[in-house]
Enzyme design. Structure first.
Site, PDB file in Angstrom:
ATOM      1  N   GLU A 245      -9.789  27.780  -8.171  1.00 16.61           N
ATOM      2  CA  GLU A 245      -8.202  27.216  -7.712  1.00 16.61           C
ATOM      3  C   GLU A 245      -7.650  27.558  -6.144  1.00 16.61           C
ATOM      4  O   GLU A 245      -8.518  29.072  -5.812  1.00 16.61           O
ATOM      5  CB  GLU A 245      -7.329  27.219  -8.471  1.00 16.61           C
ATOM      6  CG  GLU A 245      -7.192  28.791  -8.713  1.00 16.61           C
ATOM      7  CD  GLU A 245      -6.325  29.097  -9.614  1.00 16.61           C
ATOM      8  OE1 GLU A 245      -4.931  28.895  -9.456  1.00 16.61           O
ATOM      9  OE2 GLU A 245      -6.984  30.437 -10.790  1.00 16.61           O
TER      10      GLU A 245
ATOM     11  N   ARG B  27       3.073  32.817  -4.602  1.00 22.53           N
ATOM     12  CA  ARG B  27       2.248  31.975  -4.537  1.00 22.53           C
ATOM     13  C   ARG B  27       3.494  30.525  -4.724  1.00 22.53           C
ATOM     14  O   ARG B  27       2.765  29.252  -4.526  1.00 22.53           O
ATOM     15  CB  ARG B  27       1.122  32.301  -5.384  1.00 22.53           C
ATOM     16  CG  ARG B  27       0.661  33.043  -4.005  1.00 22.53           C
ATOM     17  CD  ARG B  27      -1.117  33.632  -5.157  1.00 22.53           C
ATOM     18  NE  ARG B  27      -1.905  32.492  -5.352  1.00 22.53           N
ATOM     19  CZ  ARG B  27      -2.301  32.170  -6.122  1.00 22.53           C
ATOM     20  NH1 ARG B  27      -2.330  33.605  -7.414  1.00 22.53           N
ATOM     21  NH2 ARG B  27      -3.517  31.202  -6.662  1.00 22.53           N
TER      22      ARG B  27
ATOM     23  N   ARG C 244      -1.479  24.143  -6.592  1.00 20.66           N
ATOM     24  CA  ARG C 244      -1.944  24.075  -6.309  1.00 20.66           C
ATOM     25  C   ARG C 244      -2.817  23.531  -6.446  1.00 20.66           C
ATOM     26  O   ARG C 244      -2.771  21.922  -6.678  1.00 20.66           O
ATOM     27  CB  ARG C 244      -3.070  25.460  -7.511  1.00 20.66           C
ATOM     28  CG  ARG C 244      -2.027  26.097  -8.378  1.00 20.66           C
ATOM     29  CD  ARG C 244      -2.393  27.996  -7.171  1.00 20.66           C
ATOM     30  NE  ARG C 244      -1.894  28.653  -8.369  1.00 20.66           N
ATOM     31  CZ  ARG C 244      -0.146  28.795  -7.899  1.00 20.66           C
ATOM     32  NH1 ARG C 244      -0.172  28.625  -6.878  1.00 20.66           N
ATOM     33  NH2 ARG C 244      -0.475  30.122  -8.326  1.00 20.66           N
TER      34      ARG C 244
ATOM     35  N   HIS D 203       2.666  24.512 -11.522  1.00 23.32           N
ATOM     36  CA  HIS D 203       1.517  25.746 -12.310  1.00 23.32           C
ATOM     37  C   HIS D 203       0.761  24.881 -13.490  1.00 23.32           C
ATOM     38  O   HIS D 203       0.462  25.382 -14.765  1.00 23.32           O
ATOM     39  CB  HIS D 203       2.602  26.343 -12.330  1.00 23.32           C
ATOM     40  CG  HIS D 203       1.517  27.527 -12.675  1.00 23.32           C
ATOM     41  ND1 HIS D 203       1.349  29.064 -13.127  1.00 23.32           N
ATOM     42  CD2 HIS D 203       0.884  28.331 -11.794  1.00 23.32           C
ATOM     43  CE1 HIS D 203       0.463  29.277 -12.931  1.00 23.32           C
ATOM     44  NE2 HIS D 203       0.634  29.899 -12.111  1.00 23.32           N
TER      45      HIS D 203
END
Length: 132
Positions: free
Chosen positions: A93, A104, A108, A123
């Site tokens: 990832e 963050r 992703r 997420h």
């Protein structure tokens, strides 16, 4: 003289015919392209339709870094089982920065050893297969 409903009926038939001939499915970010076999029935997104930050992350992945976060490139465990089951270590990832986030963020990119690329902006709740 034609009844008033005939032109409307013909216009409706023309619209239906156009939809049948051109297709109409969508992922919410443009037209849906045929999914690669590894994506199964998962929604897809073309790489050029991803947010700019995701495209930048893809470019970093392609050139092997350097990455802005220490966690980038870490093994993705797929604990949510949203991606096809693979042995541990198969997926990795990478962070897609979220403007305005103080951490963050939730976005992703996950890559697989077979060349698969997935994008999530929530997420890991949902993924889209990235068409490159």
């Amino acid at each position: 003289m034609l009844p008033r409903s005939v032109p409307r009926l013909l216009a409706g038939l023309l619209v239906c015919l156009t939809v049948l001939l051109t297709g109409c499915s969508s992922t919410g970010t443009g037209t849906r392209a045929p999914a690669p076999s590894w994506a199964g029935q998962m929604a897809t997104v073309k790489a050029n339709r991803l947010p700019a930050e995701a495209r930048h992350t893809l470019a970093l992945i392609d050139k092997g870094g350097p990455y802005p976060y220490a966690q980038d490139g870490a093994v993705f465990g797929n604990f949510e089982h949203r991606l096809p089951a693979r042995p541990r270590g198969y997926y990795h990832e990478y962070t897609v920065p979220t403007p305005g986030a103080h951490d963050r963020g939730a976005r992703r990119i996950v890559t697989g050893q077979g060349g698969e690329t997935y994008y999530t902006d929530d997420h890991y709740d949902t993924f889209r297969a990235v068409l490159r």
